[in-house]
Design an enzyme around this catalytic site. Structure first.
Site, PDB file in Angstrom:
ATOM      1  N   SER A   1     -12.706  -2.742   0.654  1.00  0.00           N
ATOM      2  CA  SER A   1     -13.001  -2.124   1.947  1.00  0.00           C
ATOM      3  C   SER A   1     -14.467  -1.714   1.996  1.00  0.00           C
ATOM      4  O   SER A   1     -14.955  -1.083   1.054  1.00  0.00           O
ATOM      5  CB  SER A   1     -12.165  -0.860   2.147  1.00  0.00           C
ATOM      6  OG  SER A   1     -10.803  -1.179   2.134  1.00  0.00           O
TER       7      SER A   1
ATOM      8  N   LYS B   1      -3.998   6.023   8.366  1.00  0.00           N
ATOM      9  CA  LYS B   1      -4.774   6.379   7.171  1.00  0.00           C
ATOM     10  C   LYS B   1      -5.270   7.802   7.338  1.00  0.00           C
ATOM     11  O   LYS B   1      -6.018   8.092   8.270  1.00  0.00           O
ATOM     12  CB  LYS B   1      -5.949   5.400   7.026  1.00  0.00           C
ATOM     13  CG  LYS B   1      -6.816   5.611   5.796  1.00  0.00           C
ATOM     14  CD  LYS B   1      -7.818   4.456   5.677  1.00  0.00           C
ATOM     15  CE  LYS B   1      -8.991   4.765   4.770  1.00  0.00           C
ATOM     16  NZ  LYS B   1      -8.649   4.891   3.360  1.00  0.00           N
TER      17      LYS B   1
ATOM     18  N   ARG C   1       0.860  -1.194   0.000  1.00  0.00           N
ATOM     19  CA  ARG C   1       0.000   0.000   0.000  1.00  0.00           C
ATOM     20  C   ARG C   1       0.892   1.239   0.000  1.00  0.00           C
ATOM     21  O   ARG C   1       1.194   1.818   1.028  1.00  0.00           O
ATOM     22  CB  ARG C   1      -0.918  -0.025   1.222  1.00  0.00           C
ATOM     23  CG  ARG C   1      -1.906   1.133   1.314  1.00  0.00           C
ATOM     24  CD  ARG C   1      -2.859   0.910   2.488  1.00  0.00           C
ATOM     25  NE  ARG C   1      -3.793   2.001   2.661  1.00  0.00           N
ATOM     26  CZ  ARG C   1      -3.522   3.127   3.346  1.00  0.00           C
ATOM     27  NH1 ARG C   1      -2.344   3.296   3.919  1.00  0.00           N
ATOM     28  NH2 ARG C   1      -4.433   4.072   3.458  1.00  0.00           N
TER      29      ARG C   1
HETATM   30  N1  TZP Z   1      -8.031   1.259   6.378  1.00  0.00           N
HETATM   31  C1  TZP Z   1      -8.780   1.426   7.457  1.00  0.00           C
HETATM   32  S1  TZP Z   1      -7.859   1.700   8.835  1.00  0.00           S
HETATM   33  C2  TZP Z   1      -6.412   1.577   7.956  1.00  0.00           C
HETATM   34  C3  TZP Z   1      -6.706   1.343   6.624  1.00  0.00           C
HETATM   35  C4  TZP Z   1      -5.732   1.202   5.558  1.00  0.00           C
HETATM   36  C5  TZP Z   1      -5.076   1.742   8.583  1.00  0.00           C
HETATM   37  C6  TZP Z   1      -4.722   0.603   9.484  1.00  0.00           C
HETATM   38  O1  TZP Z   1      -3.451   0.816  10.053  1.00  0.00           O
HETATM   39  P1  TZP Z   1      -3.135   0.524  11.583  1.00  0.00           P
HETATM   40  O2  TZP Z   1      -1.792   1.167  11.810  1.00  0.00           O
HETATM   41  O3  TZP Z   1      -3.066  -0.963  11.723  1.00  0.00           O
HETATM   42  O4  TZP Z   1      -4.223   1.161  12.397  1.00  0.00           O
END
Ligand code: TZP
Ligand code: MG
Length: 212
Positions: free
Chosen positions: A118, A146, A46
């Site tokens: 998602s 994010k 990503r």
């Molecule tokens: N989509 C929803 S939350 C997220 C994404 C890509 C980030 C998740 O990262 P982390 O550091 O595990 O909370």
């Protein structure tokens, strides 16, 4: 899903590590290698947000990470970039609601690549259930990984998905750690998708392993 290690998507989703160079505290290749050694079962590239690589640099990193994942027989999924996934013949693609329409992504990648989507609402879930191989549901907890993350939603949609689409593989995402992963699994998720708990760990191998 014609490759040998796709026989059981649910199993592959168990510890789903996500990383781009912007999340890595050290060399992304070293980070992912240690996570693979620690037992992650799926990997998503990503490359997104401030400081992320573009063009040839992005492609080169993706190619190296894909080769690494193949050594461990761990599926390599690409976030958003459908063209790159096709070019590299990656194992799958993951898209969000703001990305290309999932029917068009499925048409491009064909039936044999994994399609992850998602979802945040019942309606998004209903539509994804028709075409996706798995769904990502979150953010379950608060996340700093994010930029445009929605408010923490807890596990209600994971529970709903478990009840309404029992055969649809699903992962929870957002703020998941080895300590709170049990909440996500108890809600019915087949696995946990994680960035920072693994990427920012001082002992990546150990932390990845703690999710087992
Ligand atoms: N989509 C929803 S939350 C997220 C994404 C890509 C980030 C998740 O990262 P982390 O550091 O595990 O909370
Ligand atoms: Mg996206």
């Amino acid at each position: 899903m014609n490759r040998l290690y796709y026989q059981d998507i649910r199993k592959q989703l168990e510890i789903y590590f996500i990383l781009g160079s912007q999340n890595a505290k050290k060399d992304p290749l070293e980070t992912v290698k240690e996570a693979l050694e620690g037992g992650i079962t799926c990997f998503q590239f990503r490359e997104k947000g401030i400081g992320s690589l573009q063009g040839a640099e992005k492609r080169e990193l993706a190619t190296s990470l894909f080769a690494l994942c193949q050594q461990y027989h761990v599926p390599f999924i690409i976030n958003d970039d459908v063209d790159l996934a096709i070019e590299l013949d990656a194992d799958g693609v993951h898209v969000g609601q703001e990305d290309e329409d999932i029917a068009s992504v499925r048409e491009k990648i064909g039936p044999s690549k994994m399609l992850g989507v998602s979802v945040h609402t019942k309606e998004e879930l209903r539509r994804a259930a028709e075409l996706a191989d798995y769904v990502g549901i979150g953010p379950v907890f608060g996340t700093r990984s994010k930029d445009d993350a929605k408010e923490p939603a807890g596990t209600w949609l994971i529970e709903h998905a478990t009840k309404m689409y029992p055969s649809l593989p699903k992962v929870g995402i957002g703020g998941i750690t080895p300590e709170n992963a049990v909440i996500v699994r108890n809600a019915g998720a087949d696995g946990v998708a994680v960035i920072s708990a693994i990427a920012a760990s001082k002992d990546i191998r150990l932390t990845a392993n703690l999710f087992k």
